[in-house]
Motif scaffolding. Structure first.
Motif, PDB file in Angstrom:
ATOM      1  N   PRO A 129     -62.862 -31.354   3.990  1.00 37.13           N
ATOM      2  CA  PRO A 129     -62.411 -30.064   3.467  1.00 37.13           C
ATOM      3  C   PRO A 129     -61.804 -29.150   4.532  1.00 37.13           C
ATOM      4  CG  PRO A 129     -64.522 -30.649   2.515  1.00 37.13           C
ATOM      5  CD  PRO A 129     -64.239 -31.667   3.562  1.00 37.13           C
ATOM      6  N   LYS A 130     -62.347 -29.193   5.751  1.00 42.21           N
ATOM      7  CA  LYS A 130     -61.813 -28.340   6.824  1.00 42.21           C
ATOM      8  C   LYS A 130     -60.353 -28.649   7.100  1.00 42.21           C
ATOM      9  CE  LYS A 130     -62.831 -26.837  11.564  1.00 42.21           C
ATOM     10  NZ  LYS A 130     -63.785 -26.932  12.695  1.00 42.21           N
ATOM     11  N   LYS A 131     -60.004 -29.935   7.088  1.00 44.54           N
ATOM     12  CA  LYS A 131     -58.617 -30.321   7.344  1.00 44.54           C
ATOM     13  C   LYS A 131     -57.707 -29.940   6.186  1.00 44.54           C
ATOM     14  CE  LYS A 131     -59.311 -34.037  10.676  1.00 44.54           C
ATOM     15  NZ  LYS A 131     -59.011 -35.449  11.025  1.00 44.54           N
ATOM     16  N   ILE A 132     -58.224 -29.983   4.973  1.00 41.04           N
ATOM     17  CA  ILE A 132     -57.413 -29.557   3.818  1.00 41.04           C
ATOM     18  C   ILE A 132     -56.956 -28.124   4.026  1.00 41.04           C
ATOM     19  CG2 ILE A 132     -57.376 -29.169   1.321  1.00 41.04           C
ATOM     20  CD1 ILE A 132     -59.540 -31.294   1.036  1.00 41.04           C
ATOM     21  N   GLY A 133     -57.877 -27.251   4.459  1.00 37.69           N
ATOM     22  CA  GLY A 133     -57.543 -25.857   4.705  1.00 37.69           C
ATOM     23  C   GLY A 133     -56.483 -25.696   5.780  1.00 37.69           C
ATOM     24  N   LYS A 134     -56.581 -26.486   6.846  1.00 38.42           N
ATOM     25  CA  LYS A 134     -55.594 -26.383   7.933  1.00 38.42           C
ATOM     26  C   LYS A 134     -54.206 -26.776   7.462  1.00 38.42           C
ATOM     27  CE  LYS A 134     -58.746 -27.060  11.850  1.00 38.42           C
ATOM     28  NZ  LYS A 134     -59.129 -27.935  12.990  1.00 38.42           N
ATOM     29  N   TYR A 135     -54.128 -27.784   6.603  1.00 44.67           N
ATOM     30  CA  TYR A 135     -52.822 -28.242   6.127  1.00 44.67           C
ATOM     31  C   TYR A 135     -52.127 -27.172   5.282  1.00 44.67           C
ATOM     32  CZ  TYR A 135     -54.230 -32.881   7.727  1.00 44.67           C
ATOM     33  OH  TYR A 135     -54.628 -33.944   8.492  1.00 44.67           O
ATOM     34  N   VAL A 136     -52.905 -26.313   4.625  1.00 44.47           N
ATOM     35  CA  VAL A 136     -52.316 -25.215   3.858  1.00 44.47           C
ATOM     36  C   VAL A 136     -51.475 -24.329   4.770  1.00 44.47           C
ATOM     37  CG1 VAL A 136     -52.840 -23.104   2.572  1.00 44.47           C
ATOM     38  CG2 VAL A 136     -54.119 -25.199   2.088  1.00 44.47           C
ATOM     39  N   VAL A 137     -52.043 -23.925   5.915  1.00 37.41           N
ATOM     40  CA  VAL A 137     -51.351 -23.027   6.840  1.00 37.41           C
ATOM     41  C   VAL A 137     -50.193 -23.735   7.534  1.00 37.41           C
ATOM     42  CG1 VAL A 137     -51.631 -21.519   8.843  1.00 37.41           C
ATOM     43  CG2 VAL A 137     -53.483 -21.730   7.177  1.00 37.41           C
ATOM     44  N   VAL A 138     -50.414 -24.982   7.945  1.00 37.44           N
ATOM     45  CA  VAL A 138     -49.358 -25.747   8.617  1.00 37.44           C
ATOM     46  C   VAL A 138     -48.143 -25.909   7.707  1.00 37.44           C
ATOM     47  CG1 VAL A 138     -48.748 -28.021   9.551  1.00 37.44           C
ATOM     48  CG2 VAL A 138     -50.931 -26.962  10.160  1.00 37.44           C
ATOM     49  N   SER A 139     -48.374 -26.145   6.425  1.00 35.04           N
ATOM     50  CA  SER A 139     -47.255 -26.336   5.496  1.00 35.04           C
ATOM     51  C   SER A 139     -46.411 -25.066   5.382  1.00 35.04           C
ATOM     52  CB  SER A 139     -47.770 -26.763   4.118  1.00 35.04           C
ATOM     53  OG  SER A 139     -48.533 -25.746   3.499  1.00 35.04           O
ATOM     54  N   VAL A 140     -47.055 -23.885   5.410  1.00 35.93           N
ATOM     55  CA  VAL A 140     -46.305 -22.618   5.360  1.00 35.93           C
ATOM     56  C   VAL A 140     -45.442 -22.460   6.603  1.00 35.93           C
ATOM     57  CG1 VAL A 140     -46.502 -20.101   5.329  1.00 35.93           C
ATOM     58  CG2 VAL A 140     -48.019 -21.475   3.908  1.00 35.93           C
ATOM     59  N   MET A 141     -45.973 -22.801   7.766  1.00 35.98           N
ATOM     60  CA  MET A 141     -45.215 -22.687   9.013  1.00 35.98           C
ATOM     61  C   MET A 141     -43.994 -23.600   9.007  1.00 35.98           C
ATOM     62  SD  MET A 141     -48.525 -22.557  11.559  1.00 35.98           S
ATOM     63  CE  MET A 141     -47.571 -22.602  13.074  1.00 35.98           C
ATOM     64  N   ILE A 142     -44.150 -24.813   8.496  1.00 34.51           N
ATOM     65  CA  ILE A 142     -43.023 -25.747   8.433  1.00 34.51           C
ATOM     66  C   ILE A 142     -41.940 -25.216   7.495  1.00 34.51           C
ATOM     67  CG2 ILE A 142     -42.320 -28.046   7.662  1.00 34.51           C
ATOM     68  CD1 ILE A 142     -45.088 -29.050   8.598  1.00 34.51           C
ATOM     69  N   ALA A 143     -42.345 -24.693   6.329  1.00 32.78           N
ATOM     70  CA  ALA A 143     -41.368 -24.175   5.371  1.00 32.78           C
ATOM     71  C   ALA A 143     -40.622 -22.965   5.939  1.00 32.78           C
ATOM     72  CB  ALA A 143     -42.072 -23.800   4.065  1.00 32.78           C
ATOM     73  N   THR A 144     -41.318 -22.099   6.657  1.00 34.58           N
ATOM     74  CA  THR A 144     -40.668 -20.928   7.271  1.00 34.58           C
ATOM     75  C   THR A 144     -39.590 -21.372   8.246  1.00 34.58           C
ATOM     76  OG1 THR A 144     -42.720 -19.644   7.081  1.00 34.58           O
ATOM     77  CG2 THR A 144     -41.045 -18.827   8.605  1.00 34.58           C
ATOM     78  N   ALA A 145     -39.934 -22.323   9.118  1.00 32.90           N
ATOM     79  CA  ALA A 145     -38.961 -22.836  10.082  1.00 32.90           C
ATOM     80  C   ALA A 145     -37.762 -23.461   9.371  1.00 32.90           C
ATOM     81  CB  ALA A 145     -39.633 -23.869  10.995  1.00 32.90           C
ATOM     82  N   TRP A 146     -38.022 -24.148   8.267  1.00 31.99           N
ATOM     83  CA  TRP A 146     -36.933 -24.792   7.510  1.00 31.99           C
ATOM     84  C   TRP A 146     -35.951 -23.752   6.970  1.00 31.99           C
ATOM     85  CZ3 TRP A 146     -35.186 -29.651   6.279  1.00 31.99           C
ATOM     86  CH2 TRP A 146     -34.298 -29.741   5.218  1.00 31.99           C
ATOM     87  N   TYR A 147     -36.467 -22.713   6.325  1.00 36.59           N
ATOM     88  CA  TYR A 147     -35.580 -21.730   5.706  1.00 36.59           C
ATOM     89  C   TYR A 147     -34.767 -20.964   6.744  1.00 36.59           C
ATOM     90  CZ  TYR A 147     -37.663 -22.533   1.123  1.00 36.59           C
ATOM     91  OH  TYR A 147     -38.059 -23.112  -0.058  1.00 36.59           O
TER      92      TYR A 147
END
Length: 504
Positions: free
Chosen positions: A236-254
Motif C-alpha cells: 500500500p505504501k508504494k501505491i500512494g507514492k505512485y499517485v504523486v509520481v504520476s502527477v509529476m510525470i503528467a506536469t512535465a509532459w504538458y
C-alpha cells in the motif's frame, strides 16, 4: 458477488504490478487534450503563460495527490474516494464525492469517444460520409461517429476481459506515447524557432486562468490508482507514492508539449489550426508524415486515458453498489474475469452515444466535468483532515508530512486550492464556463440527487460505516416487503446507530 452461474462470492483479482499501476495513472492523465487543446492554451495565455498555468496546476494537483497517497496506503480498497469519505464523513457525503468523480470520469470517457474520430480524420480526410445532422454548428456524419462507436466497444471489451489485460495494453501504449513525445521534443530542439514563441504572455491573468480551468480535466487520472488499489499486488505504501509520481510525470509532459508546439508554430498559425500539436510536429520536421505520426501518438493518448478512466469509473460504481448507494446491478462481477461487467457496460453504452453529438461536445464535456472533479478533490481533502484529527492512531503506511503537523498543512492547502479552482468556473469570473456545460453538470447532479435521497440518514462515520449502511438498507427493504413492521424497523435502525456510537 455472485457470478452468472450463481457460484461462491468472489472478489476482485490482485494482478496489477508497479508498472501497471503507474501506467494506469499516467495514461489516464495524458489523453488527447494535449493534441487538440494545446493551441488554444498558447493562444489564450502565450507559451510561457500556458506553461506556468500547467506548472501551478500540476503543483495544486500534486498537493491533492499527497492527500490521496496517504489515504490509499491506509485504506487500499476499490473505490478510492468512496471509502475515504464513508469512513470520515458518513454515507451521504461519500455518495456526493463518489458521484462527483464518477461524473468527471464519464465526461472524459465520452470526450475520448469524440476525440478518436476527430484524430482519425486527420489521417483519413475523407472519413466523414453520410451526413446525419448539425449540432451547435458541428456536422455529424455516420461513418465519423461509427469510429467512436468501434473504439467504445473495443475499450469496454478489453476491460471486461480483466484488469490485467487492460493493464498490459495500457503499459505498451504509454511506452509508445512517450516515444512520440521524445520525437516531438527532439524536433523542437532541432528545428524549433524561439521567435515563434513570442509573445511569451498573452491576455494577462484572464489568459492564465483560462488555461487553469482545464487543469482538473487534464490531470484527472492519478486518482484512478486508488480506484484500483484492491487489484494492486504491491505494498500500500508504494501505491500512494505512485499517485504523486504520476502527477509529476503528467506536469512535465504538458509543459514540454506547450513549449515544443509553440517553437514550431507562431501565434497566427496556431490560431488557424485545429490540431496544433500535430501541425507543429509537421512544421518542425517539415514533413506531413511526422504530423500523422504524432496523431498516432494522440490516438495512443486517447486509448490510455479512455482505458484508465473507464476502469476507475466502473470500480467506483461497483463500490457504491456494494454499499447499497446504487442498484445492486452495478455490483455484478463477471463470473470468469471477475470484473464489474455491468458497470463497464453502462459506462460503455454512454460513450457510444457521445460521437453522435459531434465535435461541439468536446468543449462542453471538458467544462462540465471539471467542476465535479474538483468538488470530489475538495471533499477528499476534508476527509483527510477529519481522519487525521479523529483517528490519529489509524495505520498509515505512507504518512504525509511525517509525525508532526505538516500533513495537516498539506490537507488545508488541498482544500483551499480546490475551493479556489471551483470559484474560477462561476459566472462573472474571467474563466467562467458557458450554459451548455452547466446544463450537463446540472443534469448529472439532478440524477445524483435521486440516488442521494435514497441513501439512509444517520450512518455514523467510522470503520464500520459500510456495515451500518448495509444493515439499514436491509431493514428498510424488509419493512417494504412486510417481513417486519415499520415500528420494528425503526427500533432496529436506532439500535444500529446506538451500537455504532458506543464503539466510538
Amino acid at each position: 458477488m455472485q457470478g452468472a452461474g450463481g457460484g461462491a462470492e468472489v472478489g476482485l483479482k490482485k494482478v496489477l504490478g508497479k508498472w501497471d499501476a503507474l501506467a494506469i495513472g499516467v495514461g489516464a492523465m495524458i489523453g488527447f487534450g494535449w493534441v487538440v487543446l494545446t493551441g488554444d492554451w498558447i493562444v489564450s495565455a502565450g507559451p510561457i503563460g500556458a506553461s506556468l498555468a500547467m506548472l501551478v496546476g500540476g503543483g495544486i494537483m500534486a498537493v491533492v495527490g499527497l492527500t490521496y497517497a496517504e489515504l490509499v496506503s491506509a485504506i487500499p480498497k476499490a473505490g478510492g474516494e468512496h471509502n475515504y469519505l464513508l469512513r470520515a464523513m458518513g454515507a451521504r457525503w461519500s455518495f456526493a464525492g463518489s458521484w462527483a468523480i464518477v461524473g468527471g470520469y464519464i465526461t472524459i470517457v465520452a470526450f475520448e469517444a469524440v476525440a478518436l474520430p476527430k484524430s482519425v480524420q486527420y489521417i483519413f480526410p475523407n472519413l466523414s460520409q453520410i451526413k446525419l445532422w448539425d449540432i451547435a454548428g458541428s456536422e455529424v456524419y455516420l461513418t465519423w461517429a461509427l469510429v467512436g462507436v468501434v473504439g467504445a466497444v473495443a475499450i469496454t471489451a478489453i476491460n471486461i476481459r480483466g484488469i490485467k489485460t487492460a493493464g498490459i495494453v495500457q503499459t505498451f501504449v504509454v511506452i509508445f506515447l512517450f516515444i512520440i513525445g521524445a520525437m516531438l521534443l527532439t524536433g523542437a530542439f532541432a528545428g524549433g524557432d524561439p521567435k515563434n514563441m513570442e509573445p511569451f504572455f498573452v491576455n494577462g491573468t484572464a489568459g492564465f486562468f483560462g488555461v487553469m480551468i482545464v487543469v482538473p480535466f487534464m490531470f484527472v487520472g492519478f486518482d484512478v490508482i486508488p480506484q484500483s488499489a484492491e487489484e494492486c499486488d504491491i505494498p500500500p505504501k508504494k501505491i500512494g507514492k505512485y499517485v504523486v509520481v504520476s502527477v509529476m510525470i503528467a506536469t512535465a509532459w504538458y509543459v514540454m508539449v506547450v513549449l515544443a508546439t509553440s517553437s514550431g508554430l507562431g501565434q497566427r498559425a496556431l490560431a488557424g489550426s485545429d490540431l496544433a500539436t500535430a501541425d507543429a510536429m509537421g512544421a518542425l520536421f517539415t514533413s506531413e508524415v511526422m504530423a500523422k505520426i504524432l496523431i498516432a501518438g494522440g490516438i495512443a493518448g486517447i486509448l490510455t486515458s479512455w482505458n484508465s478512466l473507464l476502469m476507475g469509473a466502473s470500480r467506483l460504481m461497483y463500490a457504491m453498489a456494494q454499499s447499497g448507494m446504487l442498484p445492486r446491478w452495478f455490483a455484478y462481477l463477471h463470473p470468469v474475469y471477475r470484473t464489474p461487467s455491468h458497470a463497464l457496460l453502462f459506462i460503455g453504452a454512454l460513450s457510444l452515444l457521445a460521437p453522435f453529438f459531434g465535435t461541439a461536445m468536446l468543449g462542453w464535456l471538458v467544462d462540465s466535468g471539471s467542476p465535479s472533479i474538483v468538488i470530489a478533490y475538495l471533499l477528499v481533502g476534508v476527509a483527510f483532515l477529519i481522519l487525521r484529527r479523529r483517528e490519529p492512531g489509524m495505520e498509515r503506511p505512507l504518512r504525509i508530512g511525517g509525525r508532526g503537523n505538516f500533513g495537516q498543512v498539506i490537507g488545508v492547502l488541498s482544500v483551499l486550492f480546490c475551493a479556489g479552482l471551483i470559484s474560477l468556473y462561476l459566472p462573472g469570473m474571467p474563466a467562467a464556463i458557458g450554459w451548455q456545460p452547466w446544463l450537463l453538470f446540472g443534469g448529472w447532479w439532478l440524477l445524483g440527487t435521486f440516488f442521494l435521497l435514497r441513501v439512509p440518514r444517520g450512518v455514523s462515520p467510522g470503520e464500520d460505516a459500510e456495515e451500518q449502511l448495509l444493515a439499514m438498507i436491509s431493514i428498510r427493504q424488509q419493512a417494504r416487503l412486510g417481513a417486519i413492521g415499520v415500528d420494528a424497523a425503526g427500533a432496529r435502525s436506532k439500535s444500529i446507530k446506538s451500537a455504532a456510537g458506543k464503539r466510538r
